[in-house]
Design a protein around this motif. Structure first.
Motif, PDB file in Angstrom:
ATOM      1  N   TYR A   1      39.920  35.109  33.720  1.00 41.22           N
ATOM      2  CA  TYR A   1      40.870  34.896  32.619  1.00 41.22           C
ATOM      3  C   TYR A   1      40.327  33.877  31.624  1.00 41.22           C
ATOM      4  CZ  TYR A   1      44.940  33.034  30.161  1.00 41.22           C
ATOM      5  OH  TYR A   1      45.793  32.589  29.187  1.00 41.22           O
ATOM      6  N   ARG A   2      39.783  32.775  32.118  1.00 45.67           N
ATOM      7  CA  ARG A   2      39.234  31.746  31.234  1.00 45.67           C
ATOM      8  C   ARG A   2      38.064  32.288  30.415  1.00 45.67           C
ATOM      9  NH1 ARG A   2      35.195  28.382  30.643  1.00 45.67           N
ATOM     10  NH2 ARG A   2      34.102  29.154  32.489  1.00 45.67           N
ATOM     11  N   LEU A   3      37.141  32.976  31.070  1.00 46.02           N
ATOM     12  CA  LEU A   3      35.975  33.518  30.374  1.00 46.02           C
ATOM     13  C   LEU A   3      36.387  34.539  29.312  1.00 46.02           C
ATOM     14  CD1 LEU A   3      33.689  34.021  33.493  1.00 46.02           C
ATOM     15  CD2 LEU A   3      33.218  32.455  31.590  1.00 46.02           C
ATOM     16  N   TYR A   4      37.328  35.427  29.682  1.00 43.63           N
ATOM     17  CA  TYR A   4      37.765  36.483  28.764  1.00 43.63           C
ATOM     18  C   TYR A   4      38.477  35.892  27.554  1.00 43.63           C
ATOM     19  CZ  TYR A   4      39.608  41.068  27.370  1.00 43.63           C
ATOM     20  OH  TYR A   4      39.906  42.217  26.690  1.00 43.63           O
ATOM     21  N   THR A   5      39.223  34.821  27.772  1.00 43.54           N
ATOM     22  CA  THR A   5      39.970  34.182  26.685  1.00 43.54           C
ATOM     23  C   THR A   5      39.039  33.430  25.740  1.00 43.54           C
ATOM     24  OG1 THR A   5      41.889  33.923  28.145  1.00 43.54           O
ATOM     25  CG2 THR A   5      41.851  32.586  26.146  1.00 43.54           C
ATOM     26  N   GLN A   6      38.086  32.715  26.289  1.00 46.25           N
ATOM     27  CA  GLN A   6      37.200  31.886  25.464  1.00 46.25           C
ATOM     28  C   GLN A   6      36.085  32.691  24.813  1.00 46.25           C
ATOM     29  OE1 GLN A   6      35.899  28.632  27.963  1.00 46.25           O
ATOM     30  NE2 GLN A   6      37.964  27.743  28.106  1.00 46.25           N
TER      31      GLN A   6
ATOM     32  N   LEU B   1      28.661  39.155  31.037  1.00 47.20           N
ATOM     33  CA  LEU B   1      27.801  39.109  32.221  1.00 47.20           C
ATOM     34  C   LEU B   1      28.443  38.273  33.319  1.00 47.20           C
ATOM     35  CD1 LEU B   1      25.102  39.882  33.495  1.00 47.20           C
ATOM     36  CD2 LEU B   1      24.076  37.888  32.399  1.00 47.20           C
ATOM     37  N   ASP B   2      28.991  37.134  32.946  1.00 49.85           N
ATOM     38  CA  ASP B   2      29.643  36.270  33.930  1.00 49.85           C
ATOM     39  C   ASP B   2      30.839  36.966  34.578  1.00 49.85           C
ATOM     40  OD1 ASP B   2      27.864  34.201  33.467  1.00 49.85           O
ATOM     41  OD2 ASP B   2      29.096  33.285  31.911  1.00 49.85           O
ATOM     42  N   ILE B   3      31.611  37.706  33.785  1.00 50.33           N
ATOM     43  CA  ILE B   3      32.769  38.425  34.323  1.00 50.33           C
ATOM     44  C   ILE B   3      32.321  39.508  35.303  1.00 50.33           C
ATOM     45  CG2 ILE B   3      34.572  40.102  33.704  1.00 50.33           C
ATOM     46  CD1 ILE B   3      35.196  38.362  31.267  1.00 50.33           C
ATOM     47  N   CYS B   4      31.278  40.246  34.946  1.00 50.20           N
ATOM     48  CA  CYS B   4      30.767  41.289  35.850  1.00 50.20           C
ATOM     49  C   CYS B   4      30.350  40.701  37.193  1.00 50.20           C
ATOM     50  CB  CYS B   4      29.585  42.008  35.197  1.00 50.20           C
ATOM     51  SG  CYS B   4      30.044  43.152  33.884  1.00 50.20           S
ATOM     52  N   ILE B   5      29.695  39.551  37.158  1.00 51.81           N
ATOM     53  CA  ILE B   5      29.258  38.894  38.391  1.00 51.81           C
ATOM     54  C   ILE B   5      30.474  38.488  39.238  1.00 51.81           C
ATOM     55  CG2 ILE B   5      28.133  36.820  39.317  1.00 51.81           C
ATOM     56  CD1 ILE B   5      26.244  36.992  36.834  1.00 51.81           C
ATOM     57  N   LEU B   6      31.485  37.929  38.572  1.00 53.23           N
ATOM     58  CA  LEU B   6      32.690  37.512  39.289  1.00 53.23           C
ATOM     59  C   LEU B   6      33.425  38.704  39.886  1.00 53.23           C
ATOM     60  CD1 LEU B   6      34.093  34.769  36.879  1.00 53.23           C
ATOM     61  CD2 LEU B   6      33.436  34.421  39.269  1.00 53.23           C
ATOM     62  N   LEU B   7      33.561  39.800  39.120  1.00 52.33           N
ATOM     63  CA  LEU B   7      34.271  40.974  39.619  1.00 52.33           C
ATOM     64  C   LEU B   7      33.555  41.588  40.815  1.00 52.33           C
ATOM     65  CD1 LEU B   7      35.352  42.687  36.276  1.00 52.33           C
ATOM     66  CD2 LEU B   7      36.819  41.485  37.909  1.00 52.33           C
ATOM     67  N   ALA B   8      32.225  41.613  40.770  1.00 49.84           N
ATOM     68  CA  ALA B   8      31.463  42.134  41.911  1.00 49.84           C
ATOM     69  C   ALA B   8      31.704  41.272  43.148  1.00 49.84           C
ATOM     70  CB  ALA B   8      29.976  42.180  41.563  1.00 49.84           C
ATOM     71  N   ALA B   9      31.770  39.955  42.950  1.00 45.90           N
ATOM     72  CA  ALA B   9      32.011  39.048  44.069  1.00 45.90           C
ATOM     73  C   ALA B   9      33.424  39.229  44.634  1.00 45.90           C
ATOM     74  CB  ALA B   9      31.794  37.602  43.628  1.00 45.90           C
ATOM     75  N   VAL B  10      34.395  39.420  43.745  1.00 45.89           N
ATOM     76  CA  VAL B  10      35.780  39.649  44.176  1.00 45.89           C
ATOM     77  C   VAL B  10      35.866  40.934  44.993  1.00 45.89           C
ATOM     78  CG1 VAL B  10      38.085  40.304  43.356  1.00 45.89           C
ATOM     79  CG2 VAL B  10      36.912  38.339  42.352  1.00 45.89           C
ATOM     80  N   TRP B  11      35.248  42.001  44.490  1.00 49.47           N
ATOM     81  CA  TRP B  11      35.286  43.285  45.182  1.00 49.47           C
ATOM     82  C   TRP B  11      34.596  43.191  46.539  1.00 49.47           C
ATOM     83  CZ3 TRP B  11      38.181  47.356  44.802  1.00 49.47           C
ATOM     84  CH2 TRP B  11      37.792  48.574  45.380  1.00 49.47           C
ATOM     85  N   ARG B  12      33.476  42.508  46.578  1.00 44.94           N
ATOM     86  CA  ARG B  12      32.742  42.314  47.832  1.00 44.94           C
ATOM     87  C   ARG B  12      33.609  41.576  48.855  1.00 44.94           C
ATOM     88  NH1 ARG B  12      31.043  41.742  52.115  1.00 44.94           N
ATOM     89  NH2 ARG B  12      28.919  41.357  52.850  1.00 44.94           N
ATOM     90  N   GLN B  13      34.298  40.549  48.394  1.00 41.63           N
ATOM     91  CA  GLN B  13      35.174  39.780  49.283  1.00 41.63           C
ATOM     92  C   GLN B  13      36.325  40.637  49.794  1.00 41.63           C
ATOM     93  OE1 GLN B  13      34.807  36.036  49.616  1.00 41.63           O
ATOM     94  NE2 GLN B  13      35.993  36.518  51.428  1.00 41.63           N
ATOM     95  N   LEU B  14      36.893  41.444  48.907  1.00 42.29           N
ATOM     96  CA  LEU B  14      38.065  42.254  49.246  1.00 42.29           C
ATOM     97  C   LEU B  14      37.727  43.346  50.251  1.00 42.29           C
ATOM     98  CD1 LEU B  14      41.079  42.536  48.470  1.00 42.29           C
ATOM     99  CD2 LEU B  14      40.366  44.156  46.712  1.00 42.29           C
TER     100      LEU B  14
END
Length: 304
Positions: A150-155, A162-175
């Motif tokens: 949310y912070r990255l997308y807003t700012q 690129l940062d969002i893609c990395i975070l989403l991949a990590a979230v999916w991996r965790q889930l």
């Protein structure tokens, strides 16, 4: 940004484009009292969704299950799952919503990642929705990453995509790494029930202007009238006819905003038998009359 009223097609599939073709995801902040109905009505989409409640208590219904979440808690909703969200007590309950195209997790079509770690989980039994609580360590990690997205997308600083893609991949991996322990609470009839509800909703969405009987609605999914009433209310949390009325109210809101039809003409066009009943239902649902709503939301000449 605040998501406007959700646009759906005749199958109750959301037609909103989330993000762009080049970057197919979007982040919204939904304050529920800013929605015309006071809640986000039933819909589904191909994107996966992560939601984080930031204010109030909220009820999320996904398929046939209900989840009540308080501020600080969140939920994952899988692709293709019917869902609805509404406030429990505080009308201005608010949540952050991430709608993410599945292809963002795959890197490219046909990849090993898509075949091994994405597609098998999209229709996985018991994986329609997962609640996220900051008291559970692995879930707290996901919630923290949602806030960061949310912070990255807003700012939108350099490299945010690129940062969002990395975070989403990590979230999916965790889930997905926790999916085995999430299988315990499953319903073998869930896919059948989901298709039944989508079929009924699709029929109502197509025929809302017409007079509908419970008999014909039950017949399209090959069940009795009694079972149709029980099944629909158990799943959608309202009666078939309340749902039809809500559908008609939604359609009338579009006409109030975009046309100069009179209130009486709109009432007849969307299937209400009388103008007075339409006004009564509208006020009950939207907390103002159709005329007052038009004055507040559009700059059209006032018609009687």
């Amino acid at each position: 940004m605040q998501k406007k009223e959700i646009l759906i097609d005749e199958n109750h599939r959301e037609t909103t484009l989330h993000g762009s073709y080049e970057f197919p995801m979007a982040v919204y902040v939904d304050q529920l009292d800013k929605n015309a109905l006071g809640f986000v009505n039933w819909h589904w989409h191909d994107e996966i969704q992560f939601s984080l409640v930031t204010k109030g208590d909220m009820e999320f219904c996904v398929n046939q299950k209900t989840y009540v979440l308080k501020a600080g808690q969140g939920i994952f909703i899988n692709s293709g799952c019917l869902h609805r969200s509404k406030p429990v007590s505080t009308p201005d309950s608010t949540f952050i919503c991430l709608d993410v195209a599945v292809k963002m997790l795959s890197f490219f079509q046909g990849s090993a990642i898509e075949q091994k770690y994405v597609k098998p989980y999209l229709k996985l039994e018991g994986f329609s929705a997962v609640t996220l609580d900051d008291q559970v360590e692995w879930q707290k990690i996901i919630l923290t990453k949602i806030k960061e997205v949310y912070r990255l997308y807003t700012q939108k600083n350099y490299g945010y995509e690129l940062d969002i893609c990395i975070l989403l991949a990590a979230v999916w991996r965790q889930l997905i790494s926790k999916q085995d322990e999430l299988k315990a609470d499953t319903n073998a009839n869930e896919p059948i029930n989901q298709q039944r509800i989508k079929t009924i909703m699709s029929y109502i969405q197509t025929h809302y202007m017409e007079k509908m009987t419970l008999q014909e609605i039950a017949a399209i999914v090959h069940i009795s009238k009694g079972e149709c009433c029980r099944f629909f209310k158990r799943t959608v949390k309202c009666t078939v006819f309340d749902y039809i009325a809500n559908c008609r109210i939604n359609k009338s809101i579009e006409l109030l905003r975009t046309t100069d039809l009179t209130v009486s003409e709109i009432a007849g066009f969307v299937g209400f038998g009388s103008t007075s009943y339409y006004i009564e239902r509208f006020k009950r649902q939207v907390s103002c009359t159709p005329r007052e709503y038009r004055v507040q939301h559009v700059n059209l000449p006032i018609v009687q």
